[in-house]
Design a protein around this motif. Structure first.
Motif, PDB file in Angstrom:
ATOM      1  N   MET A 266     -40.133 116.050 -16.187  1.00  0.00           N
ATOM      2  CA  MET A 266     -40.425 115.480 -14.872  1.00  0.00           C
ATOM      3  C   MET A 266     -40.282 113.959 -14.923  1.00  0.00           C
ATOM      4  SD  MET A 266     -41.006 118.227 -13.183  1.00  0.00           S
ATOM      5  CE  MET A 266     -41.849 117.788 -11.669  1.00  0.00           C
ATOM      6  N   LYS A 267     -40.590 113.330 -13.780  1.00  0.00           N
ATOM      7  CA  LYS A 267     -40.350 111.885 -13.640  1.00  0.00           C
ATOM      8  C   LYS A 267     -41.119 111.061 -14.672  1.00  0.00           C
ATOM      9  CE  LYS A 267     -40.308 108.204 -10.187  1.00  0.00           C
ATOM     10  NZ  LYS A 267     -40.627 107.832  -8.784  1.00  0.00           N
ATOM     11  N   GLN A 268     -42.446 111.349 -14.809  1.00  0.00           N
ATOM     12  CA  GLN A 268     -43.240 110.562 -15.757  1.00  0.00           C
ATOM     13  C   GLN A 268     -42.931 110.927 -17.208  1.00  0.00           C
ATOM     14  OE1 GLN A 268     -44.824 110.994 -12.506  1.00  0.00           O
ATOM     15  NE2 GLN A 268     -44.028 108.904 -12.551  1.00  0.00           N
ATOM     16  N   THR A 269     -42.354 112.097 -17.430  1.00  0.00           N
ATOM     17  CA  THR A 269     -41.877 112.450 -18.779  1.00  0.00           C
ATOM     18  C   THR A 269     -40.757 111.489 -19.181  1.00  0.00           C
ATOM     19  OG1 THR A 269     -42.306 114.769 -18.224  1.00  0.00           O
ATOM     20  CG2 THR A 269     -41.070 114.341 -20.231  1.00  0.00           C
ATOM     21  N   VAL A 270     -39.823 111.291 -18.273  1.00  0.00           N
ATOM     22  CA  VAL A 270     -38.690 110.380 -18.530  1.00  0.00           C
ATOM     23  C   VAL A 270     -39.195 108.961 -18.750  1.00  0.00           C
ATOM     24  CG1 VAL A 270     -36.555 109.437 -17.570  1.00  0.00           C
ATOM     25  CG2 VAL A 270     -37.153 111.834 -17.166  1.00  0.00           C
ATOM     26  N   GLU A 271     -40.175 108.549 -17.918  1.00  0.00           N
ATOM     27  CA  GLU A 271     -40.731 107.200 -18.054  1.00  0.00           C
ATOM     28  C   GLU A 271     -41.420 107.028 -19.405  1.00  0.00           C
ATOM     29  OE1 GLU A 271     -44.552 105.395 -16.536  1.00  0.00           O
ATOM     30  OE2 GLU A 271     -43.278 105.221 -14.768  1.00  0.00           O
ATOM     31  N   GLU A 298     -37.351 126.611 -24.789  1.00  0.00           N
ATOM     32  CA  GLU A 298     -35.960 126.256 -25.092  1.00  0.00           C
ATOM     33  C   GLU A 298     -35.339 125.450 -23.955  1.00  0.00           C
ATOM     34  OE1 GLU A 298     -34.467 126.617 -28.000  1.00  0.00           O
ATOM     35  OE2 GLU A 298     -36.422 127.366 -28.678  1.00  0.00           O
ATOM     36  N   ARG A 299     -35.711 125.784 -22.728  1.00  0.00           N
ATOM     37  CA  ARG A 299     -35.190 125.022 -21.572  1.00  0.00           C
ATOM     38  C   ARG A 299     -35.656 123.565 -21.643  1.00  0.00           C
ATOM     39  NH1 ARG A 299     -37.036 123.832 -16.252  1.00  0.00           N
ATOM     40  NH2 ARG A 299     -38.981 124.968 -16.611  1.00  0.00           N
ATOM     41  N   VAL A 300     -36.910 123.377 -22.066  1.00  0.00           N
ATOM     42  CA  VAL A 300     -37.457 122.015 -22.193  1.00  0.00           C
ATOM     43  C   VAL A 300     -36.661 121.221 -23.218  1.00  0.00           C
ATOM     44  CG1 VAL A 300     -39.474 120.664 -22.904  1.00  0.00           C
ATOM     45  CG2 VAL A 300     -39.777 122.700 -21.473  1.00  0.00           C
ATOM     46  N   LYS A 301     -36.380 121.843 -24.366  1.00  0.00           N
ATOM     47  CA  LYS A 301     -35.631 121.149 -25.426  1.00  0.00           C
ATOM     48  C   LYS A 301     -34.233 120.762 -24.958  1.00  0.00           C
ATOM     49  CE  LYS A 301     -38.038 123.636 -29.158  1.00  0.00           C
ATOM     50  NZ  LYS A 301     -37.882 124.609 -30.249  1.00  0.00           N
ATOM     51  N   LYS A 302     -33.598 121.654 -24.203  1.00  0.00           N
ATOM     52  CA  LYS A 302     -32.246 121.367 -23.695  1.00  0.00           C
ATOM     53  C   LYS A 302     -32.273 120.237 -22.661  1.00  0.00           C
ATOM     54  CE  LYS A 302     -30.465 126.046 -24.503  1.00  0.00           C
ATOM     55  NZ  LYS A 302     -30.064 127.327 -23.872  1.00  0.00           N
ATOM     56  N   GLU A 303     -33.298 120.259 -21.800  1.00  0.00           N
ATOM     57  CA  GLU A 303     -33.406 119.189 -20.791  1.00  0.00           C
ATOM     58  C   GLU A 303     -33.622 117.822 -21.436  1.00  0.00           C
ATOM     59  OE1 GLU A 303     -36.541 120.363 -18.183  1.00  0.00           O
ATOM     60  OE2 GLU A 303     -35.313 121.773 -17.045  1.00  0.00           O
ATOM     61  N   LEU A 304     -34.356 117.802 -22.549  1.00  0.00           N
ATOM     62  CA  LEU A 304     -34.640 116.529 -23.232  1.00  0.00           C
ATOM     63  C   LEU A 304     -33.407 115.941 -23.909  1.00  0.00           C
ATOM     64  CD1 LEU A 304     -38.126 117.361 -24.769  1.00  0.00           C
ATOM     65  CD2 LEU A 304     -37.662 115.635 -23.029  1.00  0.00           C
ATOM     66  N   LEU A 305     -32.400 116.780 -24.181  1.00  0.00           N
ATOM     67  CA  LEU A 305     -31.164 116.274 -24.797  1.00  0.00           C
ATOM     68  C   LEU A 305     -30.505 115.209 -23.928  1.00  0.00           C
ATOM     69  CD1 LEU A 305     -29.593 119.631 -26.084  1.00  0.00           C
ATOM     70  CD2 LEU A 305     -30.589 117.806 -27.477  1.00  0.00           C
ATOM     71  N   ALA A 306     -30.663 115.348 -22.609  1.00  0.00           N
ATOM     72  CA  ALA A 306     -30.056 114.378 -21.675  1.00  0.00           C
ATOM     73  C   ALA A 306     -30.680 112.995 -21.817  1.00  0.00           C
ATOM     74  CB  ALA A 306     -30.204 114.885 -20.241  1.00  0.00           C
ATOM     75  N   ASP A 308     -31.713 111.695 -24.861  1.00  0.00           N
ATOM     76  CA  ASP A 308     -31.597 111.340 -26.282  1.00  0.00           C
ATOM     77  C   ASP A 308     -32.839 111.726 -27.082  1.00  0.00           C
ATOM     78  OD1 ASP A 308     -29.073 110.291 -25.881  1.00  0.00           O
ATOM     79  OD2 ASP A 308     -29.837 108.303 -25.382  1.00  0.00           O
ATOM     80  N   VAL A 309     -33.536 112.761 -26.664  1.00  0.00           N
ATOM     81  CA  VAL A 309     -34.662 113.304 -27.436  1.00  0.00           C
ATOM     82  C   VAL A 309     -34.155 114.614 -28.043  1.00  0.00           C
ATOM     83  CG1 VAL A 309     -37.030 114.160 -27.370  1.00  0.00           C
ATOM     84  CG2 VAL A 309     -36.361 112.224 -25.927  1.00  0.00           C
ATOM     85  N   VAL A 310     -33.729 114.519 -29.303  1.00  0.00           N
ATOM     86  CA  VAL A 310     -33.084 115.665 -29.970  1.00  0.00           C
ATOM     87  C   VAL A 310     -34.069 116.260 -30.974  1.00  0.00           C
ATOM     88  CG1 VAL A 310     -31.072 116.466 -31.236  1.00  0.00           C
ATOM     89  CG2 VAL A 310     -30.874 114.482 -29.710  1.00  0.00           C
ATOM     90  N   CYS A 311     -34.446 117.498 -30.742  1.00  0.00           N
ATOM     91  CA  CYS A 311     -35.401 118.179 -31.627  1.00  0.00           C
ATOM     92  C   CYS A 311     -34.708 118.617 -32.922  1.00  0.00           C
ATOM     93  CB  CYS A 311     -36.002 119.384 -30.914  1.00  0.00           C
ATOM     94  SG  CYS A 311     -36.892 118.951 -29.407  1.00  0.00           S
TER      95      CYS A 311
END
Length: 727
Positions: A266-271, A298-306, A308-311
């Protein structure tokens, strides 16, 4: 020039005297000749004449008198010149001085300055007592006043020695000892950050939070079963608390990023990710709410790739732990991942020497006065220590932990509450220990002086900018009016001045409705900071001006009510109280007090108050639509009236309502109908599918086949402010 004229006058006088002497000489010769021939001619009466010795004496006297006169006048002129040069008054002037300042420096009246500027290029009518003068006009006034010019140098304050307190140099690595990690929990609102921390601490902080959301930054020391200790900072996830999250990121060693498995990024996650990158702090990913049926880690991990948070599962270096804060599943795995990362970072600190730390939060307690929550980063804090933070200082009277238990000392990485502050420091201020109270006062005075100097510098820059704008506007105005005759120029200036006349009291009262003065009171410094940051986003001043009269920490006081009464403002309180006496006083004085415990409710209330200050909007509500199928004209008396043959396509046409004619999507006429007929009958309402003929109240409008006629009514609707705080 005067000396030349004087010499010329003296020469003329000398020439006259010579002529008189010559005349006397001729009369003497004539008398002698008459004496010789006296027998042949009758005797004339004797004429007085000067003897030769008398003539010579007269010439000598005249010449000496001439020399004396010339000498005296030359001396007199020299003396007058010397006295005039000596008597010229020296006037000290500077660039940008006003008319009033120049008159005061000359010890003259302001009219003297105006008189000196007559018949010059400057516009006298536009000059006021506070108007700034250019260098050219200052010189002109001094010159015409017969005075001497002296440019003054701006008085520069003596450079003061820097008395600020600074951090110590880096300690010898051999003296450093291991310390506990400081871990900040960050993420979007309602993703379970506080519940996660509650489970680790075995407390119920989340249940006590208003609306179930964290609105303060909290510092807690958690002792784990393995014996390790971790200092946790719980930051608010709401959009309003961006500054708190940034502060938490910059004083931490590790960030636990909490993302709900059912909600995703979400927005504050990105911030929060951005704050971690800015502070260059390593991240541990906690995917929460995995106990829910709709959870998808798994969806969360994929969204974080955008972002630059690579698990580790995807070849990165960020540990991802699936947890459930509600049930406590897998929390120990999250703790182990955090401790493992802390061991890799080899966190150490120097427990000796003067204390260094950071203010996490500050607030005013009724019984204890100003209180701060701080993280100690270096040294060991003890009772009696003298601390400086921002523009405040303290002698530590009492220290307590997150459970309000008194403690005697605080080591590095330890959160501690400090009592003994003279004033309330701001959240995020750096804490430094100094040797004595006089030294603490010296540091605070220096910082206040620095702030004042910075403000003065900004004010001078602003004044100079405004002065240049005024000069440019004046130059353009002169160019605009320069070619006009003086009568037209005077008339235009008169009209402008008339428009700028002060408003009457009634007009002022009407104009003030578009200004909303407010007073903000909060429970802690960070909350007030968050509200002020939201107010900084206000961009609807063209609709209603938002004026911050006062802000502070603590309960609402009588002084706040008096301020609100003076400025006709509204008091907003966040997590504070207003006693019965205060509320009765406010009601008596007609002051609104609005108390809130959830920040977005406060902002919504503020938006409603702003909207209530706006004028109503007139909205058009369509009643019916008709299309023109044919056009013709009828004769009424001697006039030909254009008539449109229409068919109602939607709704109905009501003769008493307003109409508009639309052609190719553009409104070309608005007004009323003068006739509405069905066949030959005058009617007031035509319904869908019926044909009719109508004529407008404006004869010059020509109908065309394909035009649309819309029947509508106007309704006043309360306006809404266009300000969007972003949540």
């Amino acid at each position: 020039m005067n000396q030349k004229i004087l010499k010329l006058e003296n020469l003329l006088r000398f020439h006259t005297i010579c002529r008189q002497l010559h005349s006397l000489y001729q009369r003497r010769m004539l008398a002698q000749w008459r004496h010789v021939f006296s027998s042949a001619y009758p005797v004339w009466p004797a004429q007085p004449y000067a003897q030769p010795w008398q003539t010579d004496a007269l010439i000598r006297a005249a010449l000496s008198q001439h020399r004396l006169l010339v000498t005296k006048k030359e001396k007199k002129s020299q003396k007058s010149q010397l006295s005039s040069t000596k008597s010229k008054k020296e006037v000290e002037v500077w660039i940008g001085m006003t008319v009033e300042e120049l008159a005061r420096a000359m010890e003259k009246d302001i009219d003297c300055v105006y008189e000196s500027l007559l018949n010059t290029a400057i516009d006298i009518d536009s000059l006021e007592a506070h108007s700034h003068l250019d260098e050219v006009w200052i010189k002109e006034v001094i010159k015409k006043s017969g005075m001497k010019l002296k440019w003054s140098k701006l008085k520069q304050d003596k450079v003061r020695e820097n008395k600020d307190a600074v951090k110590r140099p880096q300690a010898d690595p051999a003296l450093l000892i291991p310390r506990s990690p400081v871990v900040t929990i960050m993420g979007h609102v309602d993703h379970g950050k506080t519940t996660l921390l509650d489970k680790l601490r075995k407390t119920q902080v989340a249940a006590m939070e208003a609306g179930g959301i964290t609105q303060h930054i909290g510092a807690f020391l958690v002792s784990l079963p393995s014996g390790e200790k971790i200092t946790f900072l719980d930051t608010p996830g709401h959009a309003a608390f961006s500054a708190m999250r940034a502060r938490g990121a910059h004083i931490t060693d590790i960030i636990i990023l909490v993302v709900a498995a059912d909600d995703g990024v979400m927005k504050q996650t990105v911030e929060s990710i951005q704050h971690a990158k800015d502070a260059q702090v390593p991240v541990v990913l906690a995917i929460n709410k995995c106990d829910k049926a709709e959870a998808d880690p798994e969806r969360v991990k994929k969204e974080l790739l955008a972002y630059d948070v690579v698990c580790e599962d995807y070849g990165g270096d960020i540990q991802a732990v699936h947890v459930s804060a509600l049930t406590g599943d897998n929390l120990m795995a999250l703790v182990e991942a955090t401790i493992a990362l802390a061991e890799m970072l080899e966190l150490k600190a120097d427990p000796t020497g003067p204390v260094e730390g950071t203010v996490i939060e500050s607030f005013t307690d009724k019984g204890r006065g100003p209180v701060t929550t701080a993280i100690i980063q270096r040294g060991t804090l003890r009772k009696g220590s003298i601390l400086v933070a921002g523009k405040s200082w303290a002698k530590v009277r009492l220290m307590f932990d997150e459970n309000d238990k008194a403690i005697n000392e605080a080591c590095p990485s330890m959160p501690v509450g400090i009592i003994g502050w003279r004033d309330l420091p701001s959240a995020g201020d750096e804490i430094l220990e100094v040797e004595s109270e006089p030294r603490a006062r010296e540091v605070v005075h220096w910082r206040k002086y620095e702030q004042e100097q910075e403000k003065n510098k900004e004010d001078l820059e602003l004044i100079e900018e405004k002065r240049k704008e005024h000069q440019e506007a004046h130059r353009k105005a002169r160019e605009k009016y320069g070619t006009l005759p003086w009568k037209e120029r005077s008339f235009i200036k008169y009209k402008i001045k008339k428009q700028q006349q002060p408003l009457k009291p009634k007009e002022k009262a009407g104009g003030d409705s578009n200004v909303l003065p407010i007073i903000i009171k909060g429970d802690v410094d960070g909350s007030v900071e968050a509200i002020l940051n939201i107010m900084d986003t206000y961009d609807a001043s063209h609709e209603c001006e938002l004026e911050l009269v006062h802000f502070g920490v603590g309960d609402i006081s009588e002084n706040d009510v008096n301020l609100a009464e003076t400025f006709h403002g509204v008091i907003y309180g966040f997590n504070v109280n207003a006693g019965n006496v205060i509320q009765q006083s406010a009601a008596k004085k007609g002051v609104k007090i609005k108390l809130h415990k959830i920040i977005y409710r406060l902002i919504e209330d503020l938006q409603e108050e702003l909207s209530s200050r706006l004028p109503c909007i007139v909205e058009e509500h369509t009643i019916g639509e008709a299309s023109i199928l044919a056009t013709f004209s009828i004769t009424e008396g001697k006039k030909k009236v254009p008539v449109a043959g229409c068919r109602v396509q939607k709704g109905q046409l009501e003769k008493q309502k307003k109409f508009k004619l639309i052609r190719n999507g553009h409104v070309i006429w608005k007004g009323s109908l003068i006739s509405l007929k069905h066949h030959k009958d005058d009617i007031s309402v035509i319904k869908t599918g019926m044909d009719c003929g109508l004529s407008l109240d404006e004869e010059k409008i020509e109908f065309k086949v394909g035009d649309d006629i819309v029947c509508y009514e106007e309704k006043e609707v309360l306006a809404k402010t266009s300000w969007d705080p972003g949540f």
